[in-house]
Design an enzyme around this catalytic site. Structure first.
Site, PDB file in Angstrom:
ATOM      1  N   GLY A  48       0.865  -1.181   0.000  1.00  0.00           N
ATOM      2  CA  GLY A  48       0.000   0.000   0.000  1.00  0.00           C
ATOM      3  C   GLY A  48       0.894   1.221   0.000  1.00  0.00           C
ATOM      4  N   ARG A  49       1.568   1.411   1.144  1.00  0.00           N
ATOM      5  CA  ARG A  49       2.454   2.556   1.331  1.00  0.00           C
ATOM      6  C   ARG A  49       3.503   2.672   0.229  1.00  0.00           C
ATOM      7  NH1 ARG A  49       3.619   4.000   6.630  1.00  0.00           N
ATOM      8  NH2 ARG A  49       3.042   1.878   7.145  1.00  0.00           N
ATOM      9  N   CYS A  89      -6.360  22.405  18.562  1.00  0.00           N
ATOM     10  CA  CYS A  89      -6.248  22.753  19.979  1.00  0.00           C
ATOM     11  C   CYS A  89      -5.619  21.606  20.746  1.00  0.00           C
ATOM     12  CB  CYS A  89      -7.620  23.072  20.525  1.00  0.00           C
ATOM     13  SG  CYS A  89      -8.218  24.578  19.805  1.00  0.00           S
TER      14      CYS A  89
END
Ligand code: LLP
Length: 463
Positions: free
Chosen positions: A322-323, A391
């Site tokens: 995949g990668r 945040c």
């Protein structure tokens, strides 16, 4: 775009990080081809282009943040994998890395198969016209609905992951009058790491059926008694971002041990072995991935040797990168918003995305590199941390990086090697809008996944 000078960052002599960024690179304007997609260049005027298109134009037209995907590179990598493994093996692209209709069409056109692991991925694959018999269906807890859908669609194989699933798939296939082709996923007791592997006596993870204690052999026994299942092979996936083939060697040795046991016990030679995915890519210039033809050669040799030793016919091999296919083909384009030099520490450079478009830094301590791409700079290197707008103090995109000390609001930064597991793991944290994926090919750019809108978010909010 602002070109205003920015006060040089803090002295970084005392806070230099370990590893790749322990010293500033010789030339901050240079783009190391190891980590950038194939058609990325810095032009004479200093602006970076991909597929011949300036990143400044891409930012203007599509906004930032955006994932920019080099289609030329993606297709070339598909072909490299297919050519390397040749006629006697099958390459399944692992859709979890990044999947969209355009990607499915490219895979189809380049002759690859597809590994999916959810109803959603299956739906995208079928919708974009991937022939069902070229799809492998994975997952450790497929729902009965997902199993039925996969069987009705005619998927080429379902990879069985538990004893319950053997019964479930057999029951559903039987009810539909189908003999479903299946593989059994086994855990081989190899935990693969970058540059090393640790053989473990016991498996301690949710995937697969352990070879240890004879469980996998028992799974084979049960599958062979069920008419609705046709057992075509054994599957193993040992991990991700792996750079050497030694872990695969141990895995192949143990899987082939099971094939021999199956032959001895049942008189059946299973025709296929799937060694999964997991091949590493360069996230920073310090990483040294192997080319597909090296991997293919090594895996073929390992399997052939092990089968000869076991007196077995060499099974058909499949792999599931995949990668290694999509990862290097994309970069994330950000605009700098604020800059905060912290005396004696480093300079925080905030961009207009963050952990919602790349969770890998926070989740895995992943390392990335970054470059100023809208211009060059002769300013001194400044130890920086590229952070997002969420945040959360762990909202880090690139933990340690040297950027030119005059980096300023309005500059464009790009983080390479974000094609895999960034858009596919993106979130709406803080109601962020997930960025678009823009495919660039030979001077043309088009959106293949559009940017989310606030209306998209409100559409789900029905309270
Ligand atoms: N096949 C199976 C059965 C898998 O479970 C996986 C990945 C692959 C193939 C593809 O592995 P690849 O070649 O892409 O390494 N989110 C993590 C990676 C999780 C991989 C899960 N399974 C990350 O961002 O690094």
């Amino acid at each position: 775009m602002s070109r205003s000078a920015h006060p040089a960052g803090p002295r970084h002599a005392d806070v230099l990080p370990e590893g790749h960024y322990s010293a500033p690179p010789a030339d901050l304007n240079a783009l190391d081809e190891k980590v950038w997609a194939r058609t990325v260049r810095r032009e004479a005027d200093g602006v970076v282009t991909v597929g011949g298109i300036e990143v400044t134009k891409l930012a203007e037209e599509f906004g930032t943040p955006a994932y920019i995907l080099d289609e030329t590179d993606f297709r070339a990598r598909c072909r490299a994998w297919a050519d390397a493994f040749g006629e006697s093996a099958d390459v399944f692209y692992a859709g979890k890395a990044f999947l969209s209709r355009a990607v499915v069409r490219w895979l189809h056109e380049e002759g690859l198969n597809l590994d999916v692991c959810s109803g959603g991925e299956l739906n995208t694959a079928l919708d974009a016209g991937m022939p069902a018999d070229r799809i492998a269906y994975h997952g450790n807890n497929k729902s009965p609905e997902e199993i039925e859908r996969a069987i009705r669609a005619g998927v080429g194989r379902i990879v069985l992951d538990s004893f319950q699933e053997i019964v479930r798939v057999a029951h559903i296939a039987g009810g539909l009058g189908v003999r479903q082709r299946v593989q059994i996923r086994v855990t081989v007791g190899v935990e693969a790491h970058t540059h090393e592997f640790i053989a473990t006596a016991h498996e301690d993870q949710k995937f697969g059926i352990p070879l240890a204690g004879g469980q996998a052999a028992e799974a084979v026994r049960r599958v062979l008694t069920l008419d609705a299942l046709e057992l075509i092979g054994i599957h193993s996936h040992i991990g991700s971002q792996i750079f050497d083939t030694s872990g695969f060697e141990v895995a192949a040795h143990r899987v082939i041990g099971l094939l021999r046991q199956v032959r001895d016990e049942h008189g059946v030679e299973l025709p296929e072995i799937d060694l999964g995915g997991g091949l590493g890519i360069a996230y920073t210039p310090a990483d040294d991935p192997r080319e597909p033809h090296h991997i293919a050669k090594a895996l073929h040799e390992i399997v052939t040797r092990e089968c000869e030793a076991a007196g077995l016919r060499t099974p058909r091999i499949s792999v599931e990168p995949g990668r290694a296919i999509v990862g290097p083909t994309a970069f994330t384009l950000y605009e700098v918003g604020t800059i905060k030099p912290l005396e004696g520490l480093r300079t925080y450079v905030s961009v207009d995305g963050g952990m919602s478009d790349n969770i890998r830094t926070a989740l895995y301590d992943a390392e990335y590199s970054v470059a100023l791409v809208s211009r060059t700079s002769d300013a001194a290197p400044m130890l920086s941390r590229v952070v997002g707008k969420h945040c959360e103090s762990g909202d880090i995109v690139v933990k340690d990086a040297f950027l030119p000390a005059d980096v300023a609001p309005g500059d464009l930064l790009a983080v390479p090697a974000t094609g895999a597991y960034c858009r596919s793991m993106a979130s709406n944290y803080n109601h962020a809008l997930r960025p678009p994926v823009v495919a660039v090919n030979d001077g043309a750019a088009r959106v293949i996944v559009r940017r989310e809108t606030e209306e998209d978010l409100l559409r789900l909010d029905v309270g």
